[in-house]
Write a protein that holds these residues in place. Sequence first.
Motif, PDB file in Angstrom:
ATOM      1  N   GLN A   1      52.265  52.523 -12.992  1.00 52.73           N
ATOM      2  CA  GLN A   1      51.097  52.887 -13.801  1.00 52.73           C
ATOM      3  C   GLN A   1      49.825  52.870 -12.964  1.00 52.73           C
ATOM      4  OE1 GLN A   1      50.691  50.663 -17.429  1.00 52.73           O
ATOM      5  NE2 GLN A   1      52.877  50.810 -17.936  1.00 52.73           N
ATOM      6  N   ALA A   2      48.827  53.597 -13.452  1.00 56.67           N
ATOM      7  CA  ALA A   2      47.514  53.569 -12.835  1.00 56.67           C
ATOM      8  C   ALA A   2      46.820  52.243 -13.137  1.00 56.67           C
ATOM      9  CB  ALA A   2      46.664  54.724 -13.357  1.00 56.67           C
ATOM     10  N   PRO A   3      45.856  51.862 -12.314  1.00 64.04           N
ATOM     11  CA  PRO A   3      45.061  50.675 -12.649  1.00 64.04           C
ATOM     12  C   PRO A   3      44.359  50.865 -13.996  1.00 64.04           C
ATOM     13  CG  PRO A   3      44.679  51.347 -10.382  1.00 64.04           C
ATOM     14  CD  PRO A   3      45.467  52.444 -11.021  1.00 64.04           C
TER      15      PRO A   3
ATOM     16  N   TYR B   1      40.842  44.990 -12.447  1.00 58.62           N
ATOM     17  CA  TYR B   1      41.836  45.916 -12.976  1.00 58.62           C
ATOM     18  C   TYR B   1      43.175  45.212 -13.103  1.00 58.62           C
ATOM     19  CZ  TYR B   1      38.558  49.552 -11.516  1.00 58.62           C
ATOM     20  OH  TYR B   1      37.448  50.340 -11.338  1.00 58.62           O
TER      21      TYR B   1
ATOM     22  N   TYR C   1      34.128  44.971 -16.224  1.00 61.94           N
ATOM     23  CA  TYR C   1      33.134  45.577 -15.348  1.00 61.94           C
ATOM     24  C   TYR C   1      31.870  44.736 -15.413  1.00 61.94           C
ATOM     25  CZ  TYR C   1      31.116  47.479 -19.657  1.00 61.94           C
ATOM     26  OH  TYR C   1      30.569  47.609 -20.906  1.00 61.94           O
TER      27      TYR C   1
ATOM     28  N   TYR D   1      31.796  48.027  -6.410  1.00 62.24           N
ATOM     29  CA  TYR D   1      31.388  49.434  -6.393  1.00 62.24           C
ATOM     30  C   TYR D   1      29.881  49.537  -6.233  1.00 62.24           C
ATOM     31  CZ  TYR D   1      31.206  48.028 -11.326  1.00 62.24           C
ATOM     32  OH  TYR D   1      30.999  47.338 -12.499  1.00 62.24           O
TER      33      TYR D   1
ATOM     34  N   PRO E   1      43.110  42.625  -2.215  1.00 62.33           N
ATOM     35  CA  PRO E   1      44.533  42.900  -1.989  1.00 62.33           C
ATOM     36  C   PRO E   1      45.405  42.650  -3.213  1.00 62.33           C
ATOM     37  CG  PRO E   1      43.929  40.818  -1.023  1.00 62.33           C
ATOM     38  CD  PRO E   1      42.657  41.431  -1.516  1.00 62.33           C
TER      39      PRO E   1
ATOM     40  N   PHE F   1      33.371  51.694  -1.300  1.00 64.50           N
ATOM     41  CA  PHE F   1      33.835  50.831  -2.368  1.00 64.50           C
ATOM     42  C   PHE F   1      35.162  50.209  -1.934  1.00 64.50           C
ATOM     43  CE2 PHE F   1      30.379  52.635  -4.208  1.00 64.50           C
ATOM     44  CZ  PHE F   1      30.523  53.924  -4.694  1.00 64.50           C
TER      45      PHE F   1
ATOM     46  N   PHE G   1      38.520  47.281  -2.641  1.00 66.35           N
ATOM     47  CA  PHE G   1      39.360  46.521  -3.551  1.00 66.35           C
ATOM     48  C   PHE G   1      39.885  45.290  -2.832  1.00 66.35           C
ATOM     49  CE2 PHE G   1      39.968  49.641  -6.951  1.00 66.35           C
ATOM     50  CZ  PHE G   1      39.641  50.835  -6.326  1.00 66.35           C
TER      51      PHE G   1
ATOM     52  N   GLN H   1      37.348  44.709  -7.544  1.00 63.66           N
ATOM     53  CA  GLN H   1      36.748  45.851  -6.846  1.00 63.66           C
ATOM     54  C   GLN H   1      35.231  45.696  -6.869  1.00 63.66           C
ATOM     55  OE1 GLN H   1      36.150  49.345  -9.055  1.00 63.66           O
ATOM     56  NE2 GLN H   1      36.357  50.779  -7.346  1.00 63.66           N
TER      57      GLN H   1
ATOM     58  N   TYR I   1      43.606  43.384  -9.559  1.00 61.64           N
ATOM     59  CA  TYR I   1      42.741  43.701  -8.421  1.00 61.64           C
ATOM     60  C   TYR I   1      41.265  43.533  -8.812  1.00 61.64           C
ATOM     61  CZ  TYR I   1      46.789  46.138  -6.400  1.00 61.64           C
ATOM     62  OH  TYR I   1      48.027  46.457  -5.882  1.00 61.64           O
TER      63      TYR I   1
ATOM     64  N   GLN J   1      47.294  46.248 -13.069  1.00 57.77           N
ATOM     65  CA  GLN J   1      48.203  47.339 -12.751  1.00 57.77           C
ATOM     66  C   GLN J   1      49.643  46.897 -12.943  1.00 57.77           C
ATOM     67  OE1 GLN J   1      48.428  48.931  -8.692  1.00 57.77           O
ATOM     68  NE2 GLN J   1      48.574  51.007  -9.532  1.00 57.77           N
TER      69      GLN J   1
ATOM     70  N   LEU K   1      41.225  49.409 -16.237  1.00 59.19           N
ATOM     71  CA  LEU K   1      39.994  48.623 -16.168  1.00 59.19           C
ATOM     72  C   LEU K   1      40.002  47.527 -17.235  1.00 59.19           C
ATOM     73  CD1 LEU K   1      37.065  48.311 -14.990  1.00 59.19           C
ATOM     74  CD2 LEU K   1      36.332  49.834 -16.861  1.00 59.19           C
TER      75      LEU K   1
END
Lengths: 121, 108
Positions: free
Chosen positions: B43-45, B37, B50, B92, B101, B97, B99, B90, B88, B39, B47
């Motif tokens: 703001q939101a992360p 992700y 994947y 899943y 740092p 789940f 992430f 992640q 970041y 960021q 994507l």
Amino acid sequence: QVQLQESGPGLVKPSGTLSLTCAVSGDSISGSNWWNWVRQPPGKGLEWIGEIYTETTNYNPSLKSRVTISLDKSKNQFSLNLRSVTAADSAVYYCARRLSCISGTCYFDSWGQGTLVTVSS
Amino acid sequence: EIVLTQSPGTLSLSPGERATLSCRASQSVSTIYLAWYQQKPGQAPRLLIYGASSRATGIPDRFSGSGSGTDFTLTISRLEPEDFAVYYCQQYGSSPFTFGPGTKVDIK
């Protein structure tokens, strides 16, 4: 296109309960996807809180004793309750959709904009 | 719990340069369960990647992901001004789940 929008109080007293709602448009929460909560303390990294799919929940063990995530199918929204909060629970809280694992597509594809919750008296 | 470690913590580069970000897992992660992700402040992360190497919808091809097992890499081939942000990784595939740092890519 799915959209998620968090709402709830921006200030919660210590020892109280943090309650947030995520309104979903463009997808049904009764479908095949998982609905998640993730938080981020100011200036820090991301922490997964938990998720729900139909009536099945999955929580982070570090928060499990204090967390409940539930669905409101009539309003197409899901909620987070976090009990016995302290200052350490102050964070931006995000809701997010995790796609179903059909064909391995289990990833978090859509996020709300986030809402800041401060725990303070 | 699978712990993700990212390096470096901060990467100082100039526009046009190549950025290589690392994510290491404490135990093996199936490639289909590793994401990256971006960021930006306030703001939101967002994507980017994947399944370790698949670009999300609308992500420019200067972003690429690779790796397997416990070692994964995000590469930005040529940094654009809008790419300076925190990144970041992640996993899943295993609950909880988790992430990493984060790696901050800032302007040199």
